[in-house]
Structure formats: C-alpha cells, structure tokens
Write a protein that holds these residues in place. Structure first.
Motif, PDB file in Angstrom:
ATOM      1  N   TYR A   1       2.826   5.968  -2.969  1.00 33.05           N
ATOM      2  CA  TYR A   1       3.946   6.754  -3.496  1.00 33.05           C
ATOM      3  C   TYR A   1       3.838   6.897  -5.017  1.00 33.05           C
ATOM      4  CZ  TYR A   1       8.742   8.150  -4.568  1.00 33.05           C
ATOM      5  OH  TYR A   1       9.848   8.810  -5.038  1.00 33.05           O
ATOM      6  N   ASN A   2       3.528   5.807  -5.699  1.00 30.22           N
ATOM      7  CA  ASN A   2       3.419   5.841  -7.161  1.00 30.22           C
ATOM      8  C   ASN A   2       2.265   6.723  -7.626  1.00 30.22           C
ATOM      9  OD1 ASN A   2       5.591   4.103  -7.475  1.00 30.22           O
ATOM     10  ND2 ASN A   2       4.311   2.262  -7.512  1.00 30.22           N
ATOM     11  N   ALA A   3       1.179   6.738  -6.862  1.00 34.76           N
ATOM     12  CA  ALA A   3      -0.008   7.497  -7.266  1.00 34.76           C
ATOM     13  C   ALA A   3       0.058   8.963  -6.845  1.00 34.76           C
ATOM     14  CB  ALA A   3      -1.261   6.856  -6.666  1.00 34.76           C
ATOM     15  N   ALA A   4       0.575   9.221  -5.643  1.00 36.76           N
ATOM     16  CA  ALA A   4       0.487  10.568  -5.068  1.00 36.76           C
ATOM     17  C   ALA A   4       1.818  11.300  -5.004  1.00 36.76           C
ATOM     18  CB  ALA A   4      -0.115  10.479  -3.664  1.00 36.76           C
ATOM     19  N   GLY A   5       2.933  10.590  -5.188  1.00 36.06           N
ATOM     20  CA  GLY A   5       4.238  11.225  -5.055  1.00 36.06           C
ATOM     21  C   GLY A   5       4.735  11.162  -3.619  1.00 36.06           C
ATOM     22  N   ASP A   6       5.824  11.865  -3.368  1.00 36.60           N
ATOM     23  CA  ASP A   6       6.489  11.778  -2.062  1.00 36.60           C
ATOM     24  C   ASP A   6       5.876  12.761  -1.070  1.00 36.60           C
ATOM     25  OD1 ASP A   6       8.236  10.725  -0.267  1.00 36.60           O
ATOM     26  OD2 ASP A   6       9.984  11.856  -0.960  1.00 36.60           O
TER      27      ASP A   6
ATOM     28  N   THR B   1       0.827  -1.209   0.000  1.00 40.06           N
ATOM     29  CA  THR B   1       0.000   0.000   0.000  1.00 40.06           C
ATOM     30  C   THR B   1       0.858   1.255   0.000  1.00 40.06           C
ATOM     31  OG1 THR B   1      -1.952  -1.008   0.998  1.00 40.06           O
ATOM     32  CG2 THR B   1      -1.618   1.339   1.423  1.00 40.06           C
ATOM     33  N   MET B   2       1.921   1.261   0.784  1.00 43.28           N
ATOM     34  CA  MET B   2       2.804   2.430   0.833  1.00 43.28           C
ATOM     35  C   MET B   2       3.438   2.707  -0.530  1.00 43.28           C
ATOM     36  SD  MET B   2       2.677   3.702   3.869  1.00 43.28           S
ATOM     37  CE  MET B   2       4.173   4.632   4.094  1.00 43.28           C
ATOM     38  N   ARG B   3       3.877   1.659  -1.204  1.00 43.47           N
ATOM     39  CA  ARG B   3       4.499   1.839  -2.528  1.00 43.47           C
ATOM     40  C   ARG B   3       3.476   2.341  -3.551  1.00 43.47           C
ATOM     41  NH1 ARG B   3       6.794  -3.659  -1.182  1.00 43.47           N
ATOM     42  NH2 ARG B   3       8.810  -3.239  -0.198  1.00 43.47           N
ATOM     43  N   GLU B   4       2.260   1.821  -3.477  1.00 38.63           N
ATOM     44  CA  GLU B   4       1.223   2.258  -4.413  1.00 38.63           C
ATOM     45  C   GLU B   4       0.791   3.692  -4.126  1.00 38.63           C
ATOM     46  OE1 GLU B   4      -1.711  -0.934  -5.750  1.00 38.63           O
ATOM     47  OE2 GLU B   4      -0.780  -1.896  -4.029  1.00 38.63           O
TER      48      GLU B   4
ATOM     49  N   LEU C   1       6.703   9.949   2.442  1.00 34.18           N
ATOM     50  CA  LEU C   1       6.393   8.573   2.062  1.00 34.18           C
ATOM     51  C   LEU C   1       7.655   7.759   1.776  1.00 34.18           C
ATOM     52  CD1 LEU C   1       3.231   8.730  -0.222  1.00 34.18           C
ATOM     53  CD2 LEU C   1       3.687   6.971   1.478  1.00 34.18           C
ATOM     54  N   SER C   2       8.601   8.355   1.066  1.00 33.68           N
ATOM     55  CA  SER C   2       9.829   7.628   0.725  1.00 33.68           C
ATOM     56  C   SER C   2      10.600   7.236   1.984  1.00 33.68           C
ATOM     57  CB  SER C   2      10.712   8.473  -0.194  1.00 33.68           C
ATOM     58  OG  SER C   2      11.069   9.696   0.434  1.00 33.68           O
ATOM     59  N   GLN C   3      10.627   8.124   2.975  1.00 31.42           N
ATOM     60  CA  GLN C   3      11.305   7.826   4.236  1.00 31.42           C
ATOM     61  C   GLN C   3      10.612   6.680   4.969  1.00 31.42           C
ATOM     62  OE1 GLN C   3      10.860  11.820   5.848  1.00 31.42           O
ATOM     63  NE2 GLN C   3      13.063  12.185   5.658  1.00 31.42           N
ATOM     64  N   ALA C   4       9.284   6.688   4.941  1.00 28.76           N
ATOM     65  CA  ALA C   4       8.521   5.639   5.619  1.00 28.76           C
ATOM     66  C   ALA C   4       8.758   4.282   4.961  1.00 28.76           C
ATOM     67  CB  ALA C   4       7.035   5.985   5.602  1.00 28.76           C
TER      68      ALA C   4
ATOM     69  N   LYS D   1      12.175   3.019   5.942  1.00 31.00           N
ATOM     70  CA  LYS D   1      12.187   2.642   7.357  1.00 31.00           C
ATOM     71  C   LYS D   1      11.595   1.250   7.564  1.00 31.00           C
ATOM     72  CE  LYS D   1       9.624   3.806  11.599  1.00 31.00           C
ATOM     73  NZ  LYS D   1      10.659   3.524  12.614  1.00 31.00           N
ATOM     74  N   TYR D   2      10.414   1.014   7.000  1.00 28.58           N
ATOM     75  CA  TYR D   2       9.736  -0.258   7.266  1.00 28.58           C
ATOM     76  C   TYR D   2      10.286  -1.401   6.413  1.00 28.58           C
ATOM     77  CZ  TYR D   2       6.635   2.317  10.291  1.00 28.58           C
ATOM     78  OH  TYR D   2       6.143   3.088  11.321  1.00 28.58           O
ATOM     79  N   GLU D   3      10.908  -1.084   5.277  1.00 32.16           N
ATOM     80  CA  GLU D   3      11.632  -2.123   4.544  1.00 32.16           C
ATOM     81  C   GLU D   3      12.814  -2.621   5.374  1.00 32.16           C
ATOM     82  OE1 GLU D   3      10.937  -1.076  -0.204  1.00 32.16           O
ATOM     83  OE2 GLU D   3      12.654  -0.220   0.871  1.00 32.16           O
ATOM     84  N   LYS D   4      13.465  -1.713   6.068  1.00 31.41           N
ATOM     85  CA  LYS D   4      14.640  -2.052   6.871  1.00 31.41           C
ATOM     86  C   LYS D   4      14.258  -2.725   8.189  1.00 31.41           C
ATOM     87  CE  LYS D   4      18.663   0.080   9.091  1.00 31.41           C
ATOM     88  NZ  LYS D   4      19.394   1.367   9.345  1.00 31.41           N
ATOM     89  N   GLU D   5      13.246  -2.176   8.870  1.00 30.34           N
ATOM     90  CA  GLU D   5      12.903  -2.633  10.221  1.00 30.34           C
ATOM     91  C   GLU D   5      11.905  -3.783  10.240  1.00 30.34           C
ATOM     92  OE1 GLU D   5      11.573   0.721  12.445  1.00 30.34           O
ATOM     93  OE2 GLU D   5      13.442   1.839  12.167  1.00 30.34           O
ATOM     94  N   GLY D   6      11.203  -3.981   9.140  1.00 28.44           N
ATOM     95  CA  GLY D   6      10.154  -4.987   9.113  1.00 28.44           C
ATOM     96  C   GLY D   6       8.808  -4.390   9.497  1.00 28.44           C
TER      97      GLY D   6
END
Length: 210
Positions: A162-167, A157-160, A188-191, A194-199
C-alpha cells in the motif's frame, strides 16, 4: 542415465493429485521431498510405499536410476529449492521429466478477475533485506504482479504494498483448494482492514493490478 520426475502434488485437497503422478510415485526408486512427514502423509493416503528422503542441496543422488522430486504442496521449483536438484542431475546426464498438476500460482490465476494475459511472478518477498527495493519494483511494474506470502508476514507485506503502490485493486487467494478457501477481490485498503479485523490464517497468493 537416469530420470528425474518433477511431480506436482496437491496444495490442500489430496484428491487433486493426478493419476499419472500416483503411477510415477509408485514406480521410482526414491522420492526426494521438502518435508518427509508431509510427503509420507500423502503417500499413506494413497497406499504408496516408497523410500522417502529429505532433499539436501549438494548431496549426491546420481546413483539412483529413477528419482521423484516433490515439494510440500504444489509444483517443485516454483519458489522452491528444487531447481538446484534439477540442475545438478541434468549436469550428471539425467533426463528431466515434468509430471504437471496442482500449483497455487495457476489456481489463483484461474479464479482472478484481473487480466493476466501478461504478468510478473516474484514469489515470496524478501524476509528482511531488500524489501523497500522489492516493493518499489512492484509499484513501478506495468504488468500485474503475483506474490506468495506466509501468514506471519502477510499484513506487513500488505501495508508495504500500500505504501509503495497506493490503493490498487487486488485479488487474494487464501487456503486455495482447502476447506476454508477464500478469494478476496477489492482495494488494498479494504484488504488490510479485513484481515486486521478477522485475523490472518493460511497461505496467500496476492495478485496486484497495475
């Protein structure tokens, strides 16, 4: 006729239940729950002994006089099938009574640094069909948008978004009122990083700034 009490229950911290909610839970004839195991845990914690049934849409509960409706966490009928029961019993002449209290939606709003004098709440994004159209709607909205999301689809959802609304600037409430409660504020990019790294763990409330 009878009464249906729509009762908010804790979203994590059991101490957040209201005195009135406990009083009503003790007084009703039956408690209709999303998951009886979750509700029985709450009732046991407070020494409440009542019949608890899983709510099934379309089943007739009209022969009870006083009914409580609860969800697993928070306020029934907010991104929750409880609306169907409310409609059915209203049609049967029941009085519908609100017993307000905890809600993930209002909890997230209360700690947000985004101006939420106006906002659009869309609940959970579609699991499969209609996701592209959904995120296009989010991106074009002139007000802040608030979403719920499960850990299983959170990064997707976060990636979608970002793709739809931008950063865009975003607030994310994770595990609100629980031991590992966290509120993220940033882009959004920071989030995503963060969650890719931390899980990803827990339930999320997402607030997207327009």
């Amino acid at each position: 006729m009878g009464k249906l009490y729509v009762i908010a229950t804790p979203i994590g911290n059991l101490k957040d239940i209201t005195l009135r909610a406990l009083e009503v839970l003790k007084s009703v004839d039956v408690i209709l729950a999303e998951d009886t195991r979750v509700t029985r845990k709450l009732l046991s914690h407070y020494g409440v002994s009542k019949q608890v049934l899983r709510y099934v849409h379309g089943k007739n509960y009209g022969f009870y006089k006083n009914i409580a409706l609860v969800t697993d966490a928070g306020t029934p009928a907010i991104s929750d099938p409880g609306t169907n029961l409310i409609h059915d019993l209203y049609e049967k002449g029941f009085e519908i009574v609100s017993v307000p209290g905890p809600s993930a939606l209002t909890a997230a709003i209360s700690v947000s640094d985004i101006n939420l004098s106006d906002f659009l709440f869309l609940g959970f994004p579609p699991a499969k069909k209609g996701r592209n159209k959904f995120f296009e709607k989010v991106a074009l909205n002139e007000f802040p948008v608030i979403l719920f999301e499960s850990p299983h689809r959170f990064l997707k959802t976060m990636r979608e978004l970002y793709n739809a609304a931008g950063d865009k600037y975003i607030n994310i409430g994770r595990e609100l009122t629980k031991v590992y409660e966290e509120v993220f504020r940033g882009d959004l990019s920071q989030a995503i990083l963060k969650y890719e790294k931390e899980g990803v763990r827990g339930e999320f409330v997402i607030i997207l700034k327009p």
